[in-house]
Design a protein around this motif. Structure first.
Motif, PDB file in Angstrom:
ATOM      1  N   LEU A  46       0.831  -1.202   0.000  1.00  0.00           N
ATOM      2  CA  LEU A  46       0.000   0.000   0.000  1.00  0.00           C
ATOM      3  C   LEU A  46       0.872   1.260   0.000  1.00  0.00           C
ATOM      4  CD1 LEU A  46      -2.881   1.110   0.158  1.00  0.00           C
ATOM      5  CD2 LEU A  46      -2.714   1.004   2.634  1.00  0.00           C
ATOM      6  N   CYS A  47       1.914   1.246   0.814  1.00  0.00           N
ATOM      7  CA  CYS A  47       2.859   2.376   0.834  1.00  0.00           C
ATOM      8  C   CYS A  47       3.522   2.540  -0.538  1.00  0.00           C
ATOM      9  CB  CYS A  47       3.922   2.165   1.901  1.00  0.00           C
ATOM     10  SG  CYS A  47       3.300   2.189   3.594  1.00  0.00           S
ATOM     11  N   THR A  48       3.847   1.411  -1.164  1.00  0.00           N
ATOM     12  CA  THR A  48       4.463   1.446  -2.498  1.00  0.00           C
ATOM     13  C   THR A  48       3.548   2.104  -3.502  1.00  0.00           C
ATOM     14  OG1 THR A  48       5.668  -0.610  -2.023  1.00  0.00           O
ATOM     15  CG2 THR A  48       5.448   0.021  -4.325  1.00  0.00           C
ATOM     16  N   TYR A  49       2.274   1.727  -3.496  1.00  0.00           N
ATOM     17  CA  TYR A  49       1.314   2.281  -4.457  1.00  0.00           C
ATOM     18  C   TYR A  49       1.072   3.775  -4.219  1.00  0.00           C
ATOM     19  CZ  TYR A  49       0.320  -2.583  -5.644  1.00  0.00           C
ATOM     20  OH  TYR A  49       0.422  -3.888  -6.051  1.00  0.00           O
ATOM     21  N   ILE A  50       1.073   4.190  -2.964  1.00  0.00           N
ATOM     22  CA  ILE A  50       0.888   5.609  -2.660  1.00  0.00           C
ATOM     23  C   ILE A  50       2.051   6.425  -3.222  1.00  0.00           C
ATOM     24  CG2 ILE A  50       0.840   7.311  -0.793  1.00  0.00           C
ATOM     25  CD1 ILE A  50      -0.732   5.285   0.871  1.00  0.00           C
ATOM     26  N   ALA A  53       1.693   6.586  -6.995  1.00  0.00           N
ATOM     27  CA  ALA A  53       0.607   7.471  -7.423  1.00  0.00           C
ATOM     28  C   ALA A  53       0.991   8.931  -7.279  1.00  0.00           C
ATOM     29  CB  ALA A  53      -0.655   7.167  -6.612  1.00  0.00           C
ATOM     30  N   VAL A  54       1.593   9.291  -6.158  1.00  0.00           N
ATOM     31  CA  VAL A  54       1.992  10.681  -5.925  1.00  0.00           C
ATOM     32  C   VAL A  54       3.067  11.103  -6.915  1.00  0.00           C
ATOM     33  CG1 VAL A  54       3.095  12.250  -4.280  1.00  0.00           C
ATOM     34  CG2 VAL A  54       1.349  10.652  -3.484  1.00  0.00           C
ATOM     35  N   SER A  55       4.047  10.220  -7.152  1.00  0.00           N
ATOM     36  CA  SER A  55       5.131  10.566  -8.073  1.00  0.00           C
ATOM     37  C   SER A  55       4.640  10.671  -9.513  1.00  0.00           C
ATOM     38  CB  SER A  55       6.258   9.534  -7.974  1.00  0.00           C
ATOM     39  OG  SER A  55       5.793   8.233  -8.264  1.00  0.00           O
ATOM     40  N   LEU A  56       3.720   9.793  -9.926  1.00  0.00           N
ATOM     41  CA  LEU A  56       3.187   9.888 -11.286  1.00  0.00           C
ATOM     42  C   LEU A  56       2.334  11.134 -11.453  1.00  0.00           C
ATOM     43  CD1 LEU A  56       2.905   8.652 -14.089  1.00  0.00           C
ATOM     44  CD2 LEU A  56       0.928   7.369 -13.270  1.00  0.00           C
ATOM     45  N   ASN A  57       1.648  11.544 -10.393  1.00  0.00           N
ATOM     46  CA  ASN A  57       0.834  12.754 -10.458  1.00  0.00           C
ATOM     47  C   ASN A  57       1.684  13.986 -10.726  1.00  0.00           C
ATOM     48  OD1 ASN A  57      -1.531  14.253 -10.400  1.00  0.00           O
ATOM     49  ND2 ASN A  57      -2.203  13.458  -8.438  1.00  0.00           N
ATOM     50  N   LEU A  58       2.958  13.933 -10.355  1.00  0.00           N
ATOM     51  CA  LEU A  58       3.866  15.035 -10.642  1.00  0.00           C
ATOM     52  C   LEU A  58       4.018  15.226 -12.147  1.00  0.00           C
ATOM     53  CD1 LEU A  58       5.886  17.169  -9.642  1.00  0.00           C
ATOM     54  CD2 LEU A  58       7.623  15.371  -9.561  1.00  0.00           C
ATOM     55  N   ALA A 235      10.020   3.580  -4.677  1.00  0.00           N
ATOM     56  CA  ALA A 235       8.893   2.655  -4.479  1.00  0.00           C
ATOM     57  C   ALA A 235       9.281   1.243  -4.882  1.00  0.00           C
ATOM     58  CB  ALA A 235       7.683   3.130  -5.299  1.00  0.00           C
ATOM     59  N   GLY A 236      10.080   1.118  -5.948  1.00  0.00           N
ATOM     60  CA  GLY A 236      10.551  -0.189  -6.378  1.00  0.00           C
ATOM     61  C   GLY A 236      11.444  -0.849  -5.346  1.00  0.00           C
ATOM     62  N   VAL A 237      12.288  -0.052  -4.688  1.00  0.00           N
ATOM     63  CA  VAL A 237      13.150  -0.579  -3.625  1.00  0.00           C
ATOM     64  C   VAL A 237      12.300  -1.125  -2.481  1.00  0.00           C
ATOM     65  CG1 VAL A 237      14.914   0.003  -1.917  1.00  0.00           C
ATOM     66  CG2 VAL A 237      15.031   0.999  -4.211  1.00  0.00           C
ATOM     67  N   ARG A 274      -3.509  14.726  -2.580  1.00  0.00           N
ATOM     68  CA  ARG A 274      -4.274  14.042  -1.531  1.00  0.00           C
ATOM     69  C   ARG A 274      -5.245  13.036  -2.133  1.00  0.00           C
ATOM     70  NH1 ARG A 274      -7.540  18.071   1.937  1.00  0.00           N
ATOM     71  NH2 ARG A 274      -5.493  19.072   1.911  1.00  0.00           N
ATOM     72  N   GLY A 275      -5.841  13.389  -3.259  1.00  0.00           N
ATOM     73  CA  GLY A 275      -6.762  12.475  -3.931  1.00  0.00           C
ATOM     74  C   GLY A 275      -6.072  11.216  -4.421  1.00  0.00           C
ATOM     75  N   SER A 276      -4.819  11.350  -4.878  1.00  0.00           N
ATOM     76  CA  SER A 276      -4.061  10.173  -5.321  1.00  0.00           C
ATOM     77  C   SER A 276      -3.833   9.210  -4.171  1.00  0.00           C
ATOM     78  CB  SER A 276      -2.713  10.607  -5.909  1.00  0.00           C
ATOM     79  OG  SER A 276      -2.893  11.384  -7.072  1.00  0.00           O
ATOM     80  N   ILE A 277      -3.542   9.754  -2.988  1.00  0.00           N
ATOM     81  CA  ILE A 277      -3.324   8.913  -1.807  1.00  0.00           C
ATOM     82  C   ILE A 277      -4.605   8.160  -1.458  1.00  0.00           C
ATOM     83  CG2 ILE A 277      -2.770   8.932   0.655  1.00  0.00           C
ATOM     84  CD1 ILE A 277      -1.077  11.421   0.135  1.00  0.00           C
ATOM     85  N   ILE A 278      -5.713   8.888  -1.423  1.00  0.00           N
ATOM     86  CA  ILE A 278      -6.995   8.276  -1.057  1.00  0.00           C
ATOM     87  C   ILE A 278      -7.397   7.206  -2.070  1.00  0.00           C
ATOM     88  CG2 ILE A 278      -9.459   8.725  -0.727  1.00  0.00           C
ATOM     89  CD1 ILE A 278      -8.648  11.524   0.293  1.00  0.00           C
ATOM     90  N   ALA A 279      -7.229   7.508  -3.360  1.00  0.00           N
ATOM     91  CA  ALA A 279      -7.591   6.544  -4.403  1.00  0.00           C
ATOM     92  C   ALA A 279      -6.731   5.291  -4.309  1.00  0.00           C
ATOM     93  CB  ALA A 279      -7.432   7.187  -5.783  1.00  0.00           C
TER      94      ALA A 279
END
Length: 333
Positions: A46-50, A53-58, A235-237, A274-279
């Motif tokens: 879950l931490c990995t996906y967050i 998501a945040v990094s891709l949103n950049l 995130a991959g690490v 914040r929306g990326s984290i929630i999703a």
């Protein structure tokens, strides 16, 4: 200006507070055995996906470019760090030091690939950029599957083609994942609210206008792309050090993973951190929480996806949210 700045700081603090409270609650539930072992095992992914998501949103939300190669950067960070950890397992006995060095290697290697790929790719736009980045992700995945590198003390190949890397130290923990999320949020939120961030958003809104006022478009595009790639490597690490066997298959680092990360960004709101984290949290935990419903599980999951999409993008929903927010501001004034 000061009022807007205070509003931005308040919004950032709320985001940090949500993540901290969620971590404390989940850590407490996990330590007391109040949640199932299945959900406990999902905390690190879950931490990995967050982070993804945040990094891709950049790139997608702040820079305004569609990238489908995020899983490729994650793959680079995962395998480079896992290879290092497997080689250094008997040399560096301190798991924290070993993981920090592996994290540094994964981030740096992913950032280097971000620069190498970004220089030619960012000259493209729209669908062409998406196709090329998607091809990059697939090339990386297939390249890893044909590599046979190194041997350990027992004579076993470390990176063994399609079989990947086995025996990677499981150094990832929920606490480390939480710290990496906080670092990712700190980097992204501060970048967005900085001078560089405003330049990146100016490029997103109008490239010609940005160039006309002296903004170096290539520089800022490459900056956002490289930072995003580096965080995907981190995130991959985290992901690699949570598995005993790491393979470059479609589910882990292929097209499906890139689309999944993009879904987190789109459903959470493009440009909405914040929306990326929630999703990411909802769409990761929901299938497991609904597992007891058997045949209706994916039906409910699909309905939730549709509701989230309508809430974020339907004109009536946007109009309702704007009225609600305007009412709140007016009342506060």
């Amino acid at each position: 200006m000061l009022k807007n700045m205070n509003k931005t700081k308040r919004s950032n603090l709320i985001t940090y507070a949500i993540v901290i409270v969620a971590f404390v609650v989940m850590q407490t539930l996990s330590s007391t055995g109040s949640i199932s072992s299945l959900l406990t095992g999902l905390l690190v992914p879950l931490c990995t996906y967050i982070i993804l998501a945040v990094s891709l949103n950049l790139v997608v939300g702040i820079l305004g470019e569609l990238s489908l190669g995020h899983a490729g950067f994650m793959c680079v960070g995962a395998f480079s760090s896992a290879f290092f950890s497997k080689c250094m397992r008997d040399v560096i006995e301190n798991s924290i030091v070993r993981f920090l060095l592996a994290l540094l290697i994964g981030v740096v290697v992913a950032a280097i690939f971000g620069v190498i790929i970004g220089i030619p790719v960012l000259r493209l736009k729209g669908d062409y950029l998406a196709i090329v980045t998607l091809a990059f992700g697939e090339i990386i995945k297939n390249l890893v599957n044909v590599l046979y590198i190194g041997k350990d003390s027992k004579g076993t190949v470390i990176l063994n083609g399609p079989q990947g890397i086995t025996g990677t130290p499981k150094d990832s923990t929920f606490l480390i994942g939480f710290i990496l999320i906080m670092v990712t949020l700190f980097i992204v939120l501060n970048l967005i609210n900085s001078r560089d961030g405003r330049a990146i958003m100016a490029i997103r809104d109008n490239v010609i206008a940005a160039e006309s006022i002296g903004i170096n478009v290539t520089k800022y595009k490459l900056m956002a792309f490289t930072i995003s790639a580096a965080m995907a490597g981190a995130a991959g690490v985290l992901y690699a050090h949570n598995l005993s066997t790491l393979t470059a298959n479609t589910n882990n680092f292929g097209y499906n993973m890139s689309i999944t990360i993009l879904v987190f960004v789109v459903l959470g709101g493009i440009g909405n951190i914040r929306g990326s984290i929630i999703a990411a949290v909802i769409l990761t935990l929901l299938p497991e929480l609904l597992r007891g419903l058997s045949d209706y599980r994916m039906l409910i999951y699909a309905i939730v996806l549709i509701i989230m999409m309508l809430f974020n993008w339907a004109p009536k929903a946007i109009e309702w949210r704007e009225k609600y927010l305007h009412f709140g501001k007016k009342k506060e004034a």
